[in-house]
Scaffold this motif. Structure first.
Motif, PDB file in Angstrom:
ATOM      1  N   PRO A  36      80.727 -27.558   4.519  1.00 11.06           N
ATOM      2  CA  PRO A  36      79.327 -27.978   4.700  1.00 11.06           C
ATOM      3  C   PRO A  36      79.193 -29.159   5.666  1.00 11.06           C
ATOM      4  O   PRO A  36      78.305 -29.175   6.519  1.00 11.06           O
ATOM      5  CB  PRO A  36      78.876 -28.394   3.291  1.00 11.06           C
ATOM      6  N   LYS A  37      80.102 -30.134   5.563  1.00  5.36           N
ATOM      7  CA  LYS A  37      80.038 -31.306   6.457  1.00  5.36           C
ATOM      8  C   LYS A  37      80.295 -30.887   7.907  1.00  5.36           C
ATOM      9  O   LYS A  37      79.659 -31.385   8.826  1.00  5.36           O
ATOM     10  CB  LYS A  37      81.083 -32.349   6.039  1.00  5.36           C
ATOM     11  N   GLY A  38      81.242 -29.980   8.097  1.00  9.57           N
ATOM     12  CA  GLY A  38      81.577 -29.513   9.451  1.00  9.57           C
ATOM     13  C   GLY A  38      80.412 -28.765  10.070  1.00  9.57           C
ATOM     14  O   GLY A  38      80.090 -28.964  11.250  1.00  9.57           O
ATOM     15  N   LEU A  39      79.739 -27.917   9.254  1.00  9.18           N
ATOM     16  CA  LEU A  39      78.602 -27.149   9.779  1.00  9.18           C
ATOM     17  C   LEU A  39      77.462 -28.087  10.178  1.00  9.18           C
ATOM     18  O   LEU A  39      76.844 -27.921  11.229  1.00  9.18           O
ATOM     19  CB  LEU A  39      78.113 -26.143   8.722  1.00  9.18           C
ATOM     20  N   LEU A  40      77.214 -29.091   9.323  1.00 12.99           N
ATOM     21  CA  LEU A  40      76.169 -30.082   9.612  1.00 12.99           C
ATOM     22  C   LEU A  40      76.486 -30.831  10.910  1.00 12.99           C
ATOM     23  O   LEU A  40      75.616 -31.039  11.763  1.00 12.99           O
ATOM     24  CB  LEU A  40      76.084 -31.066   8.441  1.00 12.99           C
ATOM     25  N   PHE A  41      77.756 -31.193  11.050  1.00 11.48           N
ATOM     26  CA  PHE A  41      78.211 -31.923  12.238  1.00 11.48           C
ATOM     27  C   PHE A  41      77.991 -31.070  13.493  1.00 11.48           C
ATOM     28  O   PHE A  41      77.488 -31.561  14.501  1.00 11.48           O
ATOM     29  CB  PHE A  41      79.695 -32.256  12.065  1.00 11.48           C
ATOM     30  N   LEU A  42      78.315 -29.760  13.406  1.00  9.94           N
ATOM     31  CA  LEU A  42      78.166 -28.875  14.566  1.00  9.94           C
ATOM     32  C   LEU A  42      76.691 -28.701  14.935  1.00  9.94           C
ATOM     33  O   LEU A  42      76.331 -28.628  16.108  1.00  9.94           O
ATOM     34  CB  LEU A  42      78.811 -27.518  14.264  1.00  9.94           C
ATOM     35  N   LYS A  43      75.827 -28.630  13.878  1.00  6.91           N
ATOM     36  CA  LYS A  43      74.380 -28.468  14.135  1.00  6.91           C
ATOM     37  C   LYS A  43      73.812 -29.671  14.881  1.00  6.91           C
ATOM     38  O   LYS A  43      72.881 -29.536  15.666  1.00  6.91           O
ATOM     39  CB  LYS A  43      73.641 -28.319  12.792  1.00  6.91           C
TER      40      LYS A  43
END
Ligand SMILES: Nc1ncnc2c1ncn2[C@@H]1O[C@H](COP(=O)(O)OP(=O)(O)OP(=O)(O)O)[C@@H](O)[C@H]1O
Length: 126
Positions: A117-124
């Motif tokens: 979840p943190k990685g996806l948020l970071f990519l967004k």
């Protein structure tokens, strides 16, 4: 052991560190655990883990690496006791290896739950 004068505390620590470095030198799996831990620390720093998430990661690093040390100790004792193939030697080695595997699988699952979840948020946010 009873009757034997105990080594000073600093000696006990130095023996323990000797055990850790011997395991790092000789065991490929320990090198893998350390490499994964280093990658997790870098990713955690980039993604800004919370204190609780850092505590979970550090606890899991400790658990997996400590079990790898115990696994190495079990292998060494078994090899010391017998070089013959023996079903009990197999059980001892396989269950000790299984303990490391269970901890590593659980650590990987927990890592995914924290980092995906943190990685996806970071990519967004890029
Ligand atoms: N004395 C023995 N008697 C019966 N089976 C054994 C014996 N020694 C090893 N084995 C079997 O072979 C497997 C591999 O043993 P080995 O001592 O080579 O560990 P290893 O594969 O080097 O461990 P690691 O993955 O930690 O390096 C054990 O898990 C066990 O199933």
């Amino acid at each position: 052991m009873a009757g034997r004068k105990k080594d000073p505390l600093h000696k006990s620590f130095s023996y323990a560190f000797e055990g850790i470095f011997t395991c790092i030198r000789n065991e490929r799996n320990m090198k893998i655990h350390i490499a994964v831990a280093a990658l997790v620390v870098i990713a955690g720093w980039i993604l800004g883990l919370s204190i609780t998430e850092w505590c979970i990661c550090l606890g899991l690093f400790g658990l997996v690496m400590a079990l790898e040390l115990v696994n190495t100790a079990v292998e060494a004792v078994v090899d010391l006791v017998t070089t013959e193939r023996h079903p009990l030697a197999k059980i001892a080695k396989d269950t000790a290896a299984g303990a490391v595997l269970i901890a590593a699988i659980m650590a990987a699952i927990v890592g995914l739950l924290i980092f995906v979840p943190k990685g996806l948020l970071f990519l967004k946010q890029l």
